[in-house]
Design an enzyme around this catalytic site. Structure first.
Site, PDB file in Angstrom:
ATOM      1  N   GLU A  17       0.946  -1.048   0.057  1.00 54.93           N
ATOM      2  CA  GLU A  17      -0.101   0.081  -0.019  1.00 54.93           C
ATOM      3  C   GLU A  17       0.759   1.319   0.112  1.00 54.93           C
ATOM      4  O   GLU A  17       0.657   2.244  -0.637  1.00 54.93           O
ATOM      5  CB  GLU A  17      -1.052   0.117   1.197  1.00 54.93           C
ATOM      6  N   HIS A  63     -11.487   8.809   8.615  1.00 60.27           N
ATOM      7  CA  HIS A  63     -11.140   9.971   7.764  1.00 60.27           C
ATOM      8  C   HIS A  63     -10.773  11.557   8.706  1.00 60.27           C
ATOM      9  O   HIS A  63      -9.860  12.031   8.198  1.00 60.27           O
ATOM     10  CB  HIS A  63     -12.457  10.277   6.816  1.00 60.27           C
TER      11      HIS A  63
END
Ligand code: TPP
Lengths: 315, 324
Positions: free
Chosen positions: B59, B130
């Site tokens: 990632e 987030h």
């Protein structure tokens, strides 16, 4: 080599148990990550560890690892269903995360990779304690692409940590074939990091076990880490409800014919360790046990919504 | 055309890829497999392996690749699969947010990072992280709530010259179809929309919380309480003007969050209202958010964790009735 029938039978039991879990939990949960075709790796790798050893299992096979380390089947099943009786009290899932009180380091976030580092830390602690215990770090071919995997191997080699790295290479990660995920053979990385590495036939439980015995002995004696790549095949879908439209059916069928369980059964029969009837009886008994545990878990108590207490997150 | 949220996101990417050869997508299992939860369905068949690039499970470097390509003027759209993996690309995202400023304005990083998240039918990978990115200057956060909005917002995100975190809520993903007009983006990232007008209380929301706020507003309507629902659409930078204007109209405001209350992105909205609309307030600013606990697994705990219609209606009702 002296043949130890307890070990041979114990590994068969773990294989059969793994298959029983697939059957029972897989029938209920579309997100269950099956082990069909990979049972030999799970059985050989997780069998016969010491109580003090630490295991960071691959998530596919994590329940087998926990049970092999003495976790309670009923509580593990409750953990698949988010019930109160689970080790995690319904807060987390047991299919990818076993109980730390049994020396298991599972996934505490969704990310694959970090547990390899935790296994190294456990190994460091075992060295500090001088207890001769070791850590297993098991991961898939997909997970081997993570920086965590490379860093953990390097770390373990530098510090000569008692870690056995096992790549459960089932040749695919979701839909990504291993050659698209790994630039070269995984076991050959060992050389670059400065540790012994070997590839074994992951469908041959005895070969995997022999490699494990050697690596575990080396780790316990202070000889540092080893990397074993057990090459097998994911006959199952990524999870039960996987449509599997990305793979060649003939390839799957060919590997299904190389079933590690059937192969091991033939060996046990030929060697006179167990006969077919005894194994069938054991298979049936384990399916019944898992089924009973799962059914009981389904009827188990559920967490009270009032249980969401922020103070619970602190020790 | 009627589409699900998931289809609308894919359609937006497809239309941007059609319009601009520099747009490409990358991620794990996005090729023939079509992406987790069909997140890239059909793109591989349409554009091939050169612009629909499968990635190994690396990632941080994947995000690095996206940033590097974006610096060269490409417009990568990276499907990170799940928001739970954000921690693995934080360094790259932090760097990307700083690049334009630190380069004296020379660098641009038009990079869209897609994540699926949220408690929903998938029952896994639900964590909403987030809010972490609220502390990252230079990064935008989009959180659409309807198929049309998903379409418009994704097109705007691809066209934006900044790194954008694009949130795809799994409870909205396959939750029914709605009419979607495949149009060039009518709005850039930033502006909120008034999803429902009302004079008594303002409810500020995004993504699934918008949907639940609209349902709660119907309940309240039957009781004679008019709730105004402000759908932020873009969580960073959020639309101060629209929120403050609504607070001035109603004098009462409820902020909804799916990220835990501690360090939640809505806390910034609350602080700004306290600073800039203090005189307009007729009641304390109210918040509804999950407690500071990791997203729990059991369905019963999940339900208790997230603000639902009943609790949203109750909180808005209490606000509407609040007297000093
Ligand atoms: C860091 C990270 N990236 C992606 C995923 C999503 N994911 C879940 S399982 C999986 C495949 C894992 O492949 P492998 O390690 O080979 O194990 P296998 O599933 O083949 O047993 C992926 C990509 C994840 N959980 N964590």
């Amino acid at each position: 080599m002296r043949r130890d029938n307890d070990v041979l039978e114990g590994m068969y039991r773990l294989m059969s148990l793994t298959r029983a879990l697939d059957r029972v939990v897989g029938a209920h949960d579309g997100h269950w990550h099956g082990l069909e075709g990979e049972e030999a790796v799970a059985a050989a790798v997780y069998y016969g560890l010491r109580e003090g050893d630490t295991v960071a299992p691959h998530y596919r096979g994590a329940i087998t690892a926990a049970l092999a380390k003495g976790a309670d089947l009923g509580r593990m099943m409750a953990g698949c269903l988010g019930k109160t009786d689970a080790y995690h009290l319904g807060r987390h899932r047991s299919d990818v995360c076993g109980p730390p009180e049994h020396g298991i380091i599972g996934l505490y976030g969704g990310s694959l990779g970090p547990p390899l580092g935790y296994a190294c830390g456990a190994a460091l602690s075992h060295v500090m304690d001088g207890d001769g215990d070791i850590a297993l770090a098991v991961f898939g071919d997909g997970t081997s692409s993570r920086g965590d995997c490379h860093e953990a191997m390097n770390m373990a080699a530098i510090k000569a940590l008692p870690v056995v790295f096992v790549c459960q290479n089932n040749q695919i990660a979701i839909s990504t074939p291993a050659p698209d995920g790994n630039g070269g053979p995984i076991f050959e990385r060992a050389r670059g990091f400065g540790m012994p590495g070997a590839r074994v036939d992951g469908n041959d439980v005895l070969k995997v076990r022999a490699a494990m015995d050697e690596a575990i002995a080396r780790a316990r004696e202070g000889g540092g880490p080893t990397l074993i790549e057990a090459r097998t095949y994911r006959v199952a879908g990524h999870f039960v409800s996987d449509a599997e439209d990305y793979r060649d059916a003939a390839e799957i069928a060919a590997w299904r014919d190389r079933d590690p369980v059937a192969r091991y059964r033939a060996f046990l029969i030929e060697e006179g360790v167990m006969d077919a009837a005894a194994m069938d009886a054991l298979d049936a008994k384990l399916v019944a046990e898992v089924d009973a545990a799962f059914t009981a878990a389904q009827d188990g108590a559920v967490p009270d919504p009032g249980d969401l207490m922020p103070e619970d997150v602190f020790a | 055309m009627r589409m699900t949220f998931q289809q609308a996101v894919v359609a937006a990417i497809e239309d941007e890829m059609e319009a601009d050869a520099g747009v490409f997508v990358m991620g794990q299992d996005i090729g023939r497999f079509g992406g987790p939860l069909r997140s890239n369905a059909g793109l591989f068949e349409r554009f091939g392996a050169e612009r629909v690039i499968d990635m190994p499970m690396s990632e941080g470097t994947m995000a690095g690749l996206a940033v590097g390509a974006a610096l060269q003027g490409k417009r990568p759209v990276l499907d990170l699969m799940f928001g739970e993996f954000l921690a693995l690309v934080m360094q790259q995202f932090l760097d990307a947010g700083a690049m334009h400023y630190y380069s004296g304005g020379a660098a641009r990083v038009p990079f869209v990072l897609r994540v699926k998240y949220g408690i929903g039918p998938f029952h896994g990978h639900a964590y909403d992280h987030h809010s972490w990115l609220m502390g990252v200057p230079g990064v935008k956060i989009a959180a659409p709530s309807t198929p049309q909005d998903a379409y418009d917002t994704m097109r705007a995100a691809v066209r934006d010259d900044n790194p954008v975190l694009f949130l795809e809520h799994m409870a909205l993903y396959h939750a029914g179809r709605a009419e979607v007009e495949r149009r060039a983006p009518p709005l850039p990232l930033g502006p909120a929309v008034r999803a429902r007008e009302g004079a008594d209380v303002t409810v500020v929301a995004s993504a699934l919380m918008t949907k639940r706020a609209l349902k709660a507003a119907e309940t309240l309507d039957a009781e004679g309480i008019e709730a105004e629902v402000i759908d932020l659409r873009t969580i960073a930078p959020w639309d101060e003007e629209a929120v403050l204007a609504s607070v001035h109209r109603t004098g009462r405001v409820l902020l909804l969050s799916e990220a835990i209350s501690t360090g939640a992105s809505i806390n910034d909205v609350a602080a700004t209202i306290a600073e800039k609309a203090f005189d307009a307030l007729e009641a304390p600013v109210a918040r509804l958010a999950p407690p500071p606990i990791p997203t729990p697994f059991a369905r019963e705990l999940e339900r208790a964790y997230l603000p639902d219609e009943t609790r949203i209606a109750a909180a808005a009702r209490a606000l509407a009735r609040w007297t000093a």
